[in-house]
Motif scaffolding. Sequence first.
Motif, mmCIF file in Angstrom:
data_model
loop_
_atom_site.group_PDB
_atom_site.id
_atom_site.type_symbol
_atom_site.label_atom_id
_atom_site.label_comp_id
_atom_site.label_asym_id
_atom_site.label_seq_id
_atom_site.Cartn_x
_atom_site.Cartn_y
_atom_site.Cartn_z
ATOM 1 N N TYR A 82 0.799 -1.226 0.000
ATOM 2 C CA TYR A 82 0.000 0.000 0.000
ATOM 3 C C TYR A 82 0.833 1.278 0.000
ATOM 4 O O TYR A 82 0.287 2.362 -0.191
ATOM 5 N N GLY A 83 2.113 1.170 0.248
ATOM 6 C CA GLY A 83 2.955 2.354 0.314
ATOM 7 C C GLY A 83 3.137 2.808 1.755
ATOM 8 O O GLY A 83 2.240 2.660 2.590
ATOM 9 N N TYR A 84 4.298 3.379 2.031
ATOM 10 C CA TYR A 84 4.616 3.793 3.395
ATOM 11 C C TYR A 84 3.711 4.916 3.896
ATOM 12 O O TYR A 84 3.318 4.930 5.070
ATOM 13 N N GLY A 85 3.379 5.861 3.041
ATOM 14 C CA GLY A 85 2.547 6.969 3.465
ATOM 15 C C GLY A 85 1.167 6.513 3.914
ATOM 16 O O GLY A 85 0.692 6.896 4.994
ATOM 17 N N ARG A 86 0.517 5.694 3.108
ATOM 18 C CA ARG A 86 -0.817 5.208 3.465
ATOM 19 C C ARG A 86 -0.783 4.361 4.731
ATOM 20 O O ARG A 86 -1.672 4.454 5.582
ATOM 21 N N VAL A 87 0.240 3.535 4.858
ATOM 22 C CA VAL A 87 0.340 2.665 6.025
ATOM 23 C C VAL A 87 0.584 3.486 7.287
ATOM 24 O O VAL A 87 -0.048 3.243 8.330
ATOM 25 N N LEU A 88 1.481 4.457 7.218
ATOM 26 C CA LEU A 88 1.761 5.288 8.381
ATOM 27 C C LEU A 88 0.509 6.011 8.875
ATOM 28 O O LEU A 88 0.143 5.928 10.051
ATOM 29 N N LEU A 141 16.923 7.474 5.329
ATOM 30 C CA LEU A 141 17.337 8.860 5.106
ATOM 31 C C LEU A 141 18.528 9.273 5.957
ATOM 32 O O LEU A 141 18.856 10.452 6.017
ATOM 33 N N THR A 142 19.175 8.306 6.599
ATOM 34 C CA THR A 142 20.279 8.629 7.501
ATOM 35 C C THR A 142 21.520 7.830 7.139
ATOM 36 O O THR A 142 21.451 6.608 7.024
ATOM 37 N N PRO A 143 22.650 8.483 6.954
ATOM 38 C CA PRO A 143 23.901 7.757 6.712
ATOM 39 C C PRO A 143 24.238 6.861 7.897
ATOM 40 O O PRO A 143 23.837 7.129 9.029
ATOM 41 N N VAL A 144 25.004 5.826 7.629
ATOM 42 C CA VAL A 144 25.355 4.868 8.678
ATOM 43 C C VAL A 144 26.047 5.560 9.842
ATOM 44 O O VAL A 144 25.753 5.303 11.012
ATOM 45 N N ARG A 145 26.955 6.467 9.540
ATOM 46 C CA ARG A 145 27.730 7.108 10.601
ATOM 47 C C ARG A 145 26.889 8.023 11.480
ATOM 48 O O ARG A 145 27.303 8.396 12.577
ATOM 49 N N GLU A 207 8.404 2.565 -2.403
ATOM 50 C CA GLU A 207 9.863 2.628 -2.313
ATOM 51 C C GLU A 207 10.259 3.795 -1.417
ATOM 52 O O GLU A 207 9.758 4.909 -1.578
ATOM 53 N N LEU A 208 11.173 3.527 -0.501
ATOM 54 C CA LEU A 208 11.637 4.584 0.385
ATOM 55 C C LEU A 208 12.593 5.516 -0.354
ATOM 56 O O LEU A 208 13.315 5.084 -1.249
ATOM 57 N N PRO A 209 12.609 6.800 0.012
ATOM 58 C CA PRO A 209 13.550 7.730 -0.619
ATOM 59 C C PRO A 209 14.983 7.363 -0.261
ATOM 60 O O PRO A 209 15.251 6.716 0.752
ATOM 61 N N SER A 210 15.907 7.796 -1.107
ATOM 62 C CA SER A 210 17.320 7.512 -0.872
ATOM 63 C C SER A 210 17.983 8.717 -0.245
ATOM 64 O O SER A 210 17.418 9.811 -0.183
ATOM 65 N N LEU A 211 19.198 8.513 0.212
ATOM 66 C CA LEU A 211 19.977 9.592 0.821
ATOM 67 C C LEU A 211 20.314 10.668 -0.205
ATOM 68 O O LEU A 211 20.487 10.393 -1.391
ATOM 69 N N SER A 212 20.410 11.895 0.258
ATOM 70 C CA SER A 212 20.843 12.979 -0.603
ATOM 71 C C SER A 212 22.287 12.744 -1.014
ATOM 72 O O SER A 212 23.067 12.133 -0.285
#
Length: 217
Positions: A82-88, A141-145, A207-212
Amino acid sequence: PVPALRRIREGVRHVAGEASLRAVALATALFQFSFAALMTVYLVFLPRELGLSGAAVGLVLGALGPGAVVGSLLAARLPERYGYGRVLVGAAVLGDGMMLCVPALHGSGAGTVLALAGLNFLFGALGQVVNVAMMSVRQALTPVRLQGRVVATVNFVGMGLTPLGSLLGGWLAGQWGLRTSLLVTAASLALSPLFMALSPLARLGRELPSLSDGWEA
């Protein structure tokens, strides 16, 4: 070693600089504030207003655990369909709405205990769906570090309002009575899904967004 203040600053800056992460932090804060107010009244409402025994209260609250397990299983499938937005937004609305049914209950019979256990089961399941989806967005949306720093920032913003919510719940119970206060604090849970519905989180797809590009993974 990176100085502590610098690490804190980097976490805050990353959350503040990404719209979806800001939405995660603010939605979490709204929920934790309202939930703390609700639970302050709820834990007094069960024995005093409904007359439940200690064992019955434990059974009712214990239903949250199995609900969370079921929610974890659903969280792995629902966003893909269903997509992350609808589920949230949908899971938050339905889950928080469960608590609006509690003030309508009366008595300490088996029917009341089963109804409360069922409501808590659904609340736990749907709440866990929201938690897992939020975590997935945050990690994407967060780098590993910066993972630990971002988690600390979001938790600080969210949990930092918990004492204020508890104080509000206690004050409302003293002023308006338990049943009315429970209804008001349960209704206040709607602030979080309403905010999410108006934020970038509601527009997330399967699909989740990727890192900038400017951030190192």
